[in-house]
Design an enzyme around this catalytic site. Sequence first.
Site, PDB file in Angstrom:
ATOM      1  N   ILE A  99      -1.052  -5.623  42.053  1.00  0.00           N
ATOM      2  CA  ILE A  99      -0.647  -6.004  40.619  1.00  0.00           C
ATOM      3  C   ILE A  99      -2.037  -5.910  39.651  1.00  0.00           C
ATOM      4  CG2 ILE A  99      -0.106  -7.933  39.006  1.00  0.00           C
ATOM      5  CD1 ILE A  99       1.671  -9.022  41.448  1.00  0.00           C
TER       6      ILE A  99
ATOM      7  N   ASP B 126       2.376 -17.221  32.583  1.00  0.00           N
ATOM      8  CA  ASP B 126       3.758 -17.279  32.898  1.00  0.00           C
ATOM      9  C   ASP B 126       3.975 -18.103  33.921  1.00  0.00           C
ATOM     10  OD1 ASP B 126       6.041 -15.485  33.258  1.00  0.00           O
ATOM     11  OD2 ASP B 126       5.400 -14.830  34.925  1.00  0.00           O
TER      12      ASP B 126
ATOM     13  N   THR C 131      -0.823 -14.841  35.347  1.00  0.00           N
ATOM     14  CA  THR C 131       0.767 -14.558  35.743  1.00  0.00           C
ATOM     15  C   THR C 131       0.624 -14.452  37.187  1.00  0.00           C
ATOM     16  OG1 THR C 131       0.091 -12.089  35.786  1.00  0.00           O
ATOM     17  CG2 THR C 131       1.255 -12.646  33.910  1.00  0.00           C
TER      18      THR C 131
ATOM     19  N   ASP D 165     -13.160  -9.264  42.901  1.00  0.00           N
ATOM     20  CA  ASP D 165     -12.211  -9.367  44.315  1.00  0.00           C
ATOM     21  C   ASP D 165     -13.177  -9.398  45.591  1.00  0.00           C
ATOM     22  OD1 ASP D 165     -10.551  -8.533  46.387  1.00  0.00           O
ATOM     23  OD2 ASP D 165      -9.144  -8.073  44.827  1.00  0.00           O
TER      24      ASP D 165
ATOM     25  N   CYS E 294      -5.117 -12.844  41.434  1.00  0.00           N
ATOM     26  CA  CYS E 294      -5.294 -13.222  43.142  1.00  0.00           C
ATOM     27  C   CYS E 294      -4.416 -14.307  43.541  1.00  0.00           C
ATOM     28  CB  CYS E 294      -6.818 -13.832  43.203  1.00  0.00           C
ATOM     29  SG  CYS E 294      -7.137 -15.100  42.101  1.00  0.00           S
ATOM     30  N   PRO E 295      -4.158 -14.226  44.981  1.00  0.00           N
ATOM     31  CA  PRO E 295      -3.242 -15.251  45.432  1.00  0.00           C
ATOM     32  C   PRO E 295      -3.823 -16.735  45.395  1.00  0.00           C
ATOM     33  CG  PRO E 295      -4.365 -14.066  47.186  1.00  0.00           C
ATOM     34  CD  PRO E 295      -4.937 -13.390  45.836  1.00  0.00           C
TER      35      PRO E 295
ATOM     36  N   ARG F 287      -0.538 -17.715  39.840  1.00  0.00           N
ATOM     37  CA  ARG F 287       0.139 -18.761  40.326  1.00  0.00           C
ATOM     38  C   ARG F 287      -0.550 -20.004  39.411  1.00  0.00           C
ATOM     39  NH1 ARG F 287       3.603 -16.394  42.145  1.00  0.00           N
ATOM     40  NH2 ARG F 287       4.417 -16.580  44.155  1.00  0.00           N
TER      41      ARG F 287
END
Length: 329
Positions: free
Chosen positions: A155, A258, A232, A174, A205-206, A234
Amino acid sequence: MRALLFSSQHYDQESFTQAAVGGGVALHFQSARLTADTAPLAQDYEVVCAFINDELDAAVLQCLARGGTRLVALRSAGYNHVDLAAAQRLGIDVVRVPAYSPQAVAEHAVALILALNRRLHRAYNRTREGDFTLHGLTGFDLHGKTVGVVGTGQIGAAFARIMAGFGCQLLAYDPCPDPQLEALGARYMSLPALLSQARIISLHCPLTPGTRHLINAQSLVHLQPGAMLINTGRGALVDTPALLDALKSGQLGYLGLDVYEEEAKVFFEDRSDLPLQDDVLARLLTFPNVIVTAHQAFLTHEALQAIAQTTLENIACWAAGRAQNLVTG
Ligand code: NAD
């Protein structure tokens, strides 16, 4: 084989019913969220299909296992809401949809940027009220601005490419840099360096123990005054009360969310007749420079179709003894 889909909305029913034609899975749709209270509804369902705000902690998984569930098929890429150790202990496999439409989420992040910058939410309301003035609607050119991408996986990379198309300078953070983005001109750097240089920051990122509250009171200090933050990813990637302080002081100039840390109690339901009980969310919604969408970045026809197809393939492959897209932690 019987599969119960928790948290299923009408659009899930449409996409899954279409994708299931001719397959061997009998689908049953349940609008309720999976929680300790609703887990008994899955009695005798070998497969439970869950979404992002379903609860998959040890107690819920235990109840599912007792009822005969052997597979949890996530309709999401993220799996931060699953106690994987408990699932393994209980003999429940977990599969997910690793990618359905990175573009859907990336494009929604861009939609938030454009709406916030050009004040589309305010202009929309104004013209509908017959007010055709422009005061307070001044935006800035995206061209030439510096955009920081936190997490450059599928994404984040899609987002970076779109922003490169606008003529933005790309900064990235990252642990696994993407050479293709570097070739596009992205400069990888530390998070504090990115936060201090970017005019717009977008989180992709997760959510992991290491990224929980990645954006907090300490990291917000690094921002350029008036910077824009888009999340967007978490909700828990950011410390929301710290964002409120940064909005009040003007350190944060624009905020597009979001996702929200406490969204499970609010999102995906019509609560327009009820008093909002979440004071942090209520305060967020008072700012003219904040837009909150209710976890809709994934919601495109293409993404829904891909989620349904991959989930049904995951179930079929698992049933045939050659599981794919297993989440192992
Ligand atoms: P991905 O696995 O392709 O990419 C994640 C990237 O984050 C990887 O490059 C990884 O190296 C990087 N990363 C890991 N730890 C990091 C850290 N501490 N700091 C910076 N980067 C880090 O995942 P993706 O498909 O791009 O999805 C990203 C996230 O977007 C998902 O985990 C999910 O939470 C979220 N998501 C949201 C929606 C929505 O509708 N709002 C939909 C799908 C996914």
